[in-house]
Motif scaffolding. Structure first.
Motif, PDB file in Angstrom:
ATOM      1  N   GLY A 278       0.843  -1.199   0.000  1.00 56.18           N
ATOM      2  CA  GLY A 278       0.000   0.000   0.000  1.00 56.18           C
ATOM      3  C   GLY A 278       0.879   1.251   0.000  1.00 56.18           C
ATOM      4  N   ASP A 279       1.965   1.224   0.763  1.00 58.00           N
ATOM      5  CA  ASP A 279       2.909   2.356   0.792  1.00 58.00           C
ATOM      6  C   ASP A 279       3.430   2.618  -0.620  1.00 58.00           C
ATOM      7  OD1 ASP A 279       2.739   2.358   3.555  1.00 58.00           O
ATOM      8  OD2 ASP A 279       4.722   1.479   3.906  1.00 58.00           O
ATOM      9  N   ILE A 280       3.816   1.508  -1.265  1.00 62.87           N
ATOM     10  CA  ILE A 280       4.455   1.629  -2.584  1.00 62.87           C
ATOM     11  C   ILE A 280       3.456   2.138  -3.628  1.00 62.87           C
ATOM     12  CG2 ILE A 280       5.518   0.247  -4.430  1.00 62.87           C
ATOM     13  CD1 ILE A 280       7.329   0.610  -2.029  1.00 62.87           C
ATOM     14  N   GLU A 281       2.261   1.540  -3.634  1.00 60.62           N
ATOM     15  CA  GLU A 281       1.275   1.937  -4.656  1.00 60.62           C
ATOM     16  C   GLU A 281       0.876   3.385  -4.480  1.00 60.62           C
ATOM     17  OE1 GLU A 281      -1.576  -1.543  -4.505  1.00 60.62           O
ATOM     18  OE2 GLU A 281      -1.021  -1.435  -6.622  1.00 60.62           O
ATOM     19  N   ARG A 282       0.800   3.819  -3.231  1.00 63.28           N
ATOM     20  CA  ARG A 282       0.355   5.174  -2.957  1.00 63.28           C
ATOM     21  C   ARG A 282       1.467   6.203  -3.250  1.00 63.28           C
ATOM     22  NH1 ARG A 282      -2.083   8.479   1.061  1.00 63.28           N
ATOM     23  NH2 ARG A 282      -1.613  10.510   0.163  1.00 63.28           N
ATOM     24  N   LEU A 283       2.724   5.829  -2.963  1.00 65.49           N
ATOM     25  CA  LEU A 283       3.766   6.865  -2.921  1.00 65.49           C
ATOM     26  C   LEU A 283       4.824   6.816  -4.024  1.00 65.49           C
ATOM     27  CD1 LEU A 283       4.379   6.656   0.931  1.00 65.49           C
ATOM     28  CD2 LEU A 283       3.298   8.556  -0.259  1.00 65.49           C
ATOM     29  N   CYS A 284       5.168   5.625  -4.487  1.00 69.58           N
ATOM     30  CA  CYS A 284       6.397   5.540  -5.297  1.00 69.58           C
ATOM     31  C   CYS A 284       6.118   5.514  -6.793  1.00 69.58           C
ATOM     32  CB  CYS A 284       7.172   4.285  -4.917  1.00 69.58           C
ATOM     33  SG  CYS A 284       7.605   4.273  -3.189  1.00 69.58           S
ATOM     34  N   ARG A 285       6.738   6.431  -7.502  1.00 71.72           N
ATOM     35  CA  ARG A 285       6.596   6.419  -8.955  1.00 71.72           C
ATOM     36  C   ARG A 285       7.573   5.413  -9.566  1.00 71.72           C
ATOM     37  NH1 ARG A 285       5.490  11.444  -7.265  1.00 71.72           N
ATOM     38  NH2 ARG A 285       7.662  11.995  -6.967  1.00 71.72           N
ATOM     39  N   ARG A 286       8.640   5.172  -8.808  1.00 66.95           N
ATOM     40  CA  ARG A 286       9.655   4.246  -9.323  1.00 66.95           C
ATOM     41  C   ARG A 286       9.990   3.226  -8.235  1.00 66.95           C
ATOM     42  NH1 ARG A 286      15.808   6.271  -9.866  1.00 66.95           N
ATOM     43  NH2 ARG A 286      16.785   4.279 -10.372  1.00 66.95           N
ATOM     44  N   VAL A 287      10.247   1.986  -8.638  1.00 62.26           N
ATOM     45  CA  VAL A 287      10.675   0.992  -7.661  1.00 62.26           C
ATOM     46  C   VAL A 287      11.955   0.303  -8.120  1.00 62.26           C
ATOM     47  CG1 VAL A 287       8.422   0.477  -6.621  1.00 62.26           C
ATOM     48  CG2 VAL A 287       9.125  -0.774  -8.645  1.00 62.26           C
ATOM     49  N   LEU A 288      12.780  -0.002  -7.134  1.00 65.16           N
ATOM     50  CA  LEU A 288      13.958  -0.825  -7.350  1.00 65.16           C
ATOM     51  C   LEU A 288      13.668  -2.118  -6.611  1.00 65.16           C
ATOM     52  CD1 LEU A 288      16.664   1.819  -6.342  1.00 65.16           C
ATOM     53  CD2 LEU A 288      16.216   1.027  -8.664  1.00 65.16           C
ATOM     54  N   ILE A 289      13.850  -3.244  -7.281  1.00 66.48           N
ATOM     55  CA  ILE A 289      13.605  -4.520  -6.596  1.00 66.48           C
ATOM     56  C   ILE A 289      14.911  -5.290  -6.525  1.00 66.48           C
ATOM     57  CG2 ILE A 289      12.311  -6.687  -6.625  1.00 66.48           C
ATOM     58  CD1 ILE A 289      10.107  -5.210  -8.143  1.00 66.48           C
ATOM     59  N   ILE A 290      15.254  -5.683  -5.305  1.00 65.51           N
ATOM     60  CA  ILE A 290      16.493  -6.429  -5.104  1.00 65.51           C
ATOM     61  C   ILE A 290      16.126  -7.842  -4.678  1.00 65.51           C
ATOM     62  CG2 ILE A 290      16.744  -5.555  -2.726  1.00 65.51           C
ATOM     63  CD1 ILE A 290      19.766  -5.629  -3.079  1.00 65.51           C
ATOM     64  N   ASP A 291      16.872  -8.805  -5.183  1.00 68.99           N
ATOM     65  CA  ASP A 291      16.617 -10.204  -4.827  1.00 68.99           C
ATOM     66  C   ASP A 291      17.960 -10.930  -4.806  1.00 68.99           C
ATOM     67  OD1 ASP A 291      15.316 -12.503  -4.240  1.00 68.99           O
ATOM     68  OD2 ASP A 291      14.420 -12.803  -6.213  1.00 68.99           O
ATOM     69  N   HIS A 292      18.212 -11.674  -3.747  1.00 68.36           N
ATOM     70  CA  HIS A 292      19.510 -12.342  -3.584  1.00 68.36           C
ATOM     71  C   HIS A 292      20.672 -11.379  -3.823  1.00 68.36           C
ATOM     72  CE1 HIS A 292      16.833 -15.829  -4.292  1.00 68.36           C
ATOM     73  NE2 HIS A 292      17.556 -16.325  -3.317  1.00 68.36           N
ATOM     74  N   GLY A 293      20.521 -10.145  -3.348  1.00 72.94           N
ATOM     75  CA  GLY A 293      21.610  -9.171  -3.424  1.00 72.94           C
ATOM     76  C   GLY A 293      21.783  -8.513  -4.779  1.00 72.94           C
ATOM     77  N   ARG A 294      20.932  -8.884  -5.763  1.00 74.39           N
ATOM     78  CA  ARG A 294      21.096  -8.306  -7.106  1.00 74.39           C
ATOM     79  C   ARG A 294      19.852  -7.554  -7.519  1.00 74.39           C
ATOM     80  NH1 ARG A 294      23.816 -12.342 -10.997  1.00 74.39           N
ATOM     81  NH2 ARG A 294      23.928 -10.403 -12.144  1.00 74.39           N
ATOM     82  N   LEU A 295      20.051  -6.520  -8.311  1.00 72.69           N
ATOM     83  CA  LEU A 295      18.917  -5.722  -8.745  1.00 72.69           C
ATOM     84  C   LEU A 295      18.090  -6.506  -9.760  1.00 72.69           C
ATOM     85  CD1 LEU A 295      18.174  -2.926  -7.764  1.00 72.69           C
ATOM     86  CD2 LEU A 295      19.099  -2.002  -9.871  1.00 72.69           C
ATOM     87  N   ALA A 296      16.799  -6.698  -9.433  1.00 76.74           N
ATOM     88  CA  ALA A 296      15.942  -7.492 -10.310  1.00 76.74           C
ATOM     89  C   ALA A 296      15.065  -6.609 -11.180  1.00 76.74           C
ATOM     90  CB  ALA A 296      15.069  -8.419  -9.474  1.00 76.74           C
ATOM     91  N   TYR A 297      14.833  -5.371 -10.754  1.00 72.31           N
ATOM     92  CA  TYR A 297      13.972  -4.476 -11.539  1.00 72.31           C
ATOM     93  C   TYR A 297      14.254  -3.036 -11.148  1.00 72.31           C
ATOM     94  CZ  TYR A 297       9.820  -2.243 -13.476  1.00 72.31           C
ATOM     95  OH  TYR A 297       8.980  -1.434 -14.183  1.00 72.31           O
ATOM     96  N   ASP A 298      14.242  -2.170 -12.130  1.00 77.11           N
ATOM     97  CA  ASP A 298      14.363  -0.729 -11.883  1.00 77.11           C
ATOM     98  C   ASP A 298      13.428  -0.040 -12.869  1.00 77.11           C
ATOM     99  OD1 ASP A 298      14.975   1.924 -11.749  1.00 77.11           O
ATOM    100  OD2 ASP A 298      17.135   1.699 -12.082  1.00 77.11           O
TER     101      ASP A 298
END
Ligand SMILES: Nc1ncnc2c1ncn2[C@@H]1O[C@H](COP(=O)(O)OP(=O)(O)OP(=O)(O)O)[C@@H](O)[C@H]1O
Length: 330
Positions: A212-232
């Motif tokens: 809910g925080d993310i949907e409401r506030l963030c225009r951009r997301v960085l997703i990290i998984d196993h220490g590596r960037l999975a999405y930007d």
């Protein structure tokens, strides 16, 4: 061109842990908590930093704030190397850890905030004005004279946010700021963060498991998984990029065996009601038409994949990793 707020280039952090490998022996084992992460956050952005448990979010935040030193790579926050210029950086950034407080447990909130003023050497008149503004925005007045230990979680979080923003930082780093808060407190915190970003131009990096925080506030997301960037990228693009299934709920006139349709999986049957999983590529209208032709249908509804479904799929590794609109090797 202005200096970006955060510049991370191939940043890694490896911990060495000792694990028992025999009766007396303890073998050393490396843990690659952050494993070559690169991203840039420009001034004024509001960016979500997401990932499953143990992905490396807190380790990244600790490196950004100078608490931990990166094992390799280059990191600049406000143009400074966080681990070497930690004190100087502290005057330019604010940090809130939802699970911990930076306030003095036995002091009233007002006295705690006065100590914060002295720590950051904020001039008294500027402090009064800023405190008045934050008190109004965060509705602190009713509990300014209450000892911190007697504050509810939501009140304490508002106090922590005030403490982090008293010195008017350029960057606010938040680690789970809404954890454990009720819906009203969450809404207050979210409204406040939105205003701080929009009106003061404060750059915000937000780590949270609360979508809910993310949907409401963030225009951009960085997703990290196993220490590596999975999405930007953007949230909407993430929805489109990740092939998230939709769910068709069909209410038949009477109980029936699972519906058989090409390429569609009937996931659940409960009496006359059946749940059909629709791949993103399937044409929902065509599926509904086929159903209507062969079955006596009373009701039908389509549930779009929520951001939780999208992230769950990404975390499970069902999908290719995507950065800047391009797939990357996991
Ligand atoms: N001080 C440490 N010593 C050894 N290993 C550590 C240390 N701190 C973190 N780790 C390990 O590094 C990995 C990343 O941990 P981190 O706390 O950064 O994850 P996270 O994404 O913040 O997780 P969560 O969402 O559960 O808070 C985990 O495997 C964790 O066990």
């Amino acid at each position: 061109m202005p200096v970006p707020m955060i510049e991370a280039e191939d940043v890694a952090k490896t911990f060495t842990v000792r694990a028992r490998s025999g009766v007396l022996r303890r073998a050393r084992r490396p843990v690659h908590a952050v494993d070559g992460v690169s991203f840039t956050v420009e001034r004024g952005e509001f960016v979500g930093y997401l990932g499953p448990n143990g992905a490396g979010k807190s380790t990244t935040i600790k490196m950004l704030t100078g608490i931990l030193t990166a094992s390799s790579g280059t990191l600049r926050v406000c143009g400074l190397d966080p681990s070497r210029r930690r004190t100087m950086l502290a005057r330019r950034i604010g940090v809130v850890f939802g699970q911990r407080t930076t306030l003095w447990w036995d002091l009233p909130l007002r006295a705690s905030l006065e100590l914060v003023r002295r720590l950051y050497r904020v001039e008294a008149a500027a402090h009064r004005a800023r405190l008045a503004e934050l008190t109004a925005l965060l509705e602190l007045e009713p509990f300014l004279d209450t000892p911190v230990r007697q504050l509810s979680l939501g009140q304490r979080m508002r106090g922590d946010l005030a403490a982090a923003l008293l010195h008017d930082p350029e960057l606010l780093v938040l680690d789970e700021p809404t954890i454990g808060l009720d819906v009203v407190s969450k809404a207050t915190v979210r409204d406040f963060l939105e205003r701080v970003n929009a009106e003061r131009g404060t750059t915000i990096l937000l780590t949270t498991h609360d979508l809910g925080d993310i949907e409401r506030l963030c225009r951009r997301v960085l997703i990290i998984d196993h220490g590596r960037l999975a999405y930007d990228g953007g949230l909407q693009e993430l929805r489109r990029t990740v092939d998230a299934d939709r769910l068709l709920v069909v209410e038949l006139a009477r109980p029936a065996p699972p519906i058989m349709l090409d390429g569609i999986e009937t996931e659940r049957v409960e009496g006359p009601r059946q749940w059909l999983r629709l791949p993103n590529a399937a044409n929902a209208a065509a599926v509904v038409a086929a159903l209507a032709r062969d079955h006596d249908i009373r009701d039908i509804s389509l549930r779009e994949a929520g951001i939780e479904d999208v992230l769950a799929g990404l975390y499970r590794g069902d999908h290719a990793y995507w950065c800047s609109g391009r797939p990357v090797a996991p």
